[in-house]
Design a protein around this motif. Structure first.
Motif, PDB file in Angstrom:
ATOM      1  N   THR A 184       0.862  -1.178   0.000  1.00  0.00           N
ATOM      2  CA  THR A 184       0.000   0.000   0.000  1.00  0.00           C
ATOM      3  C   THR A 184       0.898   1.228   0.000  1.00  0.00           C
ATOM      4  O   THR A 184       1.787   1.341   0.847  1.00  0.00           O
ATOM      5  CB  THR A 184      -0.906   0.015   1.254  1.00  0.00           C
ATOM      6  OG1 THR A 184      -1.661  -1.191   1.269  1.00  0.00           O
ATOM      7  CG2 THR A 184      -1.843   1.205   1.236  1.00  0.00           C
ATOM      8  N   ASN A 185       0.674   2.114  -0.950  1.00  0.00           N
ATOM      9  CA  ASN A 185       1.515   3.297  -1.118  1.00  0.00           C
ATOM     10  C   ASN A 185       0.649   4.523  -1.377  1.00  0.00           C
ATOM     11  O   ASN A 185      -0.542   4.409  -1.651  1.00  0.00           O
ATOM     12  CB  ASN A 185       2.481   3.107  -2.299  1.00  0.00           C
ATOM     13  CG  ASN A 185       3.355   1.878  -2.136  1.00  0.00           C
ATOM     14  OD1 ASN A 185       3.846   1.592  -1.061  1.00  0.00           O
ATOM     15  ND2 ASN A 185       3.514   1.118  -3.202  1.00  0.00           N
ATOM     16  N   THR A 186       1.276   5.679  -1.359  1.00  0.00           N
ATOM     17  CA  THR A 186       0.577   6.903  -1.732  1.00  0.00           C
ATOM     18  C   THR A 186       0.369   6.908  -3.241  1.00  0.00           C
ATOM     19  O   THR A 186       1.055   6.183  -3.980  1.00  0.00           O
ATOM     20  CB  THR A 186       1.392   8.147  -1.356  1.00  0.00           C
ATOM     21  OG1 THR A 186       2.590   8.159  -2.137  1.00  0.00           O
ATOM     22  CG2 THR A 186       1.739   8.158   0.123  1.00  0.00           C
ATOM     23  N   ASP A 196     -10.406   0.121   1.482  1.00  0.00           N
ATOM     24  CA  ASP A 196     -10.218   1.324   2.294  1.00  0.00           C
ATOM     25  C   ASP A 196      -9.900   2.478   1.362  1.00  0.00           C
ATOM     26  O   ASP A 196      -8.804   2.547   0.801  1.00  0.00           O
ATOM     27  CB  ASP A 196      -9.093   1.107   3.299  1.00  0.00           C
ATOM     28  CG  ASP A 196      -8.906   2.277   4.242  1.00  0.00           C
ATOM     29  OD1 ASP A 196      -9.489   3.359   4.005  1.00  0.00           O
ATOM     30  OD2 ASP A 196      -8.156   2.106   5.223  1.00  0.00           O
ATOM     31  N   ASN A 206      -6.592   4.575   1.390  1.00  0.00           N
ATOM     32  CA  ASN A 206      -5.329   4.104   0.821  1.00  0.00           C
ATOM     33  C   ASN A 206      -5.136   4.709  -0.564  1.00  0.00           C
ATOM     34  O   ASN A 206      -6.046   4.684  -1.391  1.00  0.00           O
ATOM     35  CB  ASN A 206      -5.307   2.579   0.710  1.00  0.00           C
ATOM     36  CG  ASN A 206      -5.248   1.917   2.070  1.00  0.00           C
ATOM     37  OD1 ASN A 206      -4.728   2.482   3.015  1.00  0.00           O
ATOM     38  ND2 ASN A 206      -5.787   0.727   2.155  1.00  0.00           N
ATOM     39  N   SER A 239      -2.855   3.785  -3.126  1.00  0.00           N
ATOM     40  CA  SER A 239      -2.806   2.718  -4.124  1.00  0.00           C
ATOM     41  C   SER A 239      -2.435   1.424  -3.423  1.00  0.00           C
ATOM     42  O   SER A 239      -1.577   1.400  -2.549  1.00  0.00           O
ATOM     43  CB  SER A 239      -1.793   3.046  -5.238  1.00  0.00           C
ATOM     44  OG  SER A 239      -0.507   3.266  -4.706  1.00  0.00           O
ATOM     45  N   VAL A 240      -3.112   0.354  -3.816  1.00  0.00           N
ATOM     46  CA  VAL A 240      -2.868  -0.961  -3.224  1.00  0.00           C
ATOM     47  C   VAL A 240      -2.627  -1.933  -4.364  1.00  0.00           C
ATOM     48  O   VAL A 240      -3.396  -1.982  -5.323  1.00  0.00           O
ATOM     49  CB  VAL A 240      -4.070  -1.422  -2.369  1.00  0.00           C
ATOM     50  CG1 VAL A 240      -3.785  -2.785  -1.742  1.00  0.00           C
ATOM     51  CG2 VAL A 240      -4.397  -0.388  -1.302  1.00  0.00           C
TER      52      VAL A 240
END
Length: 66
Positions: free
Chosen positions: A26-28, A54, A57, A59-60
């Protein structure tokens, strides 16, 4: 197969692929795809996974890995 319904993300893969680990990161939004993969506990013993989406978040990403 990937399905999004009712705020849930459901993924499944062939039973022959049981034993692989489902990994996630999971990142920005600004960062995008990176190298910070984490194994989802117990995913190597099944051939499906469901998770609540969610929206907080950025980017997942998911992948199957040995």
């Amino acid at each position: 197969i990937t399905v999004v319904s009712g705020g849930l993300l459901t993924m499944s893969w062939p039973a022959a692929w049981t034993g692989l680990h489902l990994q996630v990161q999971t990142n920005t939004l600004a960062q995008g795809l990176g190298t910070n993969w984490v194994n989802i506990a117990g995913s190597d013993a099944v051939n499906g996974y469901t998770n609540t989406i969610d929206k907080a978040n950025g980017s997942v990403f998911y992948r199957l890995a040995p």
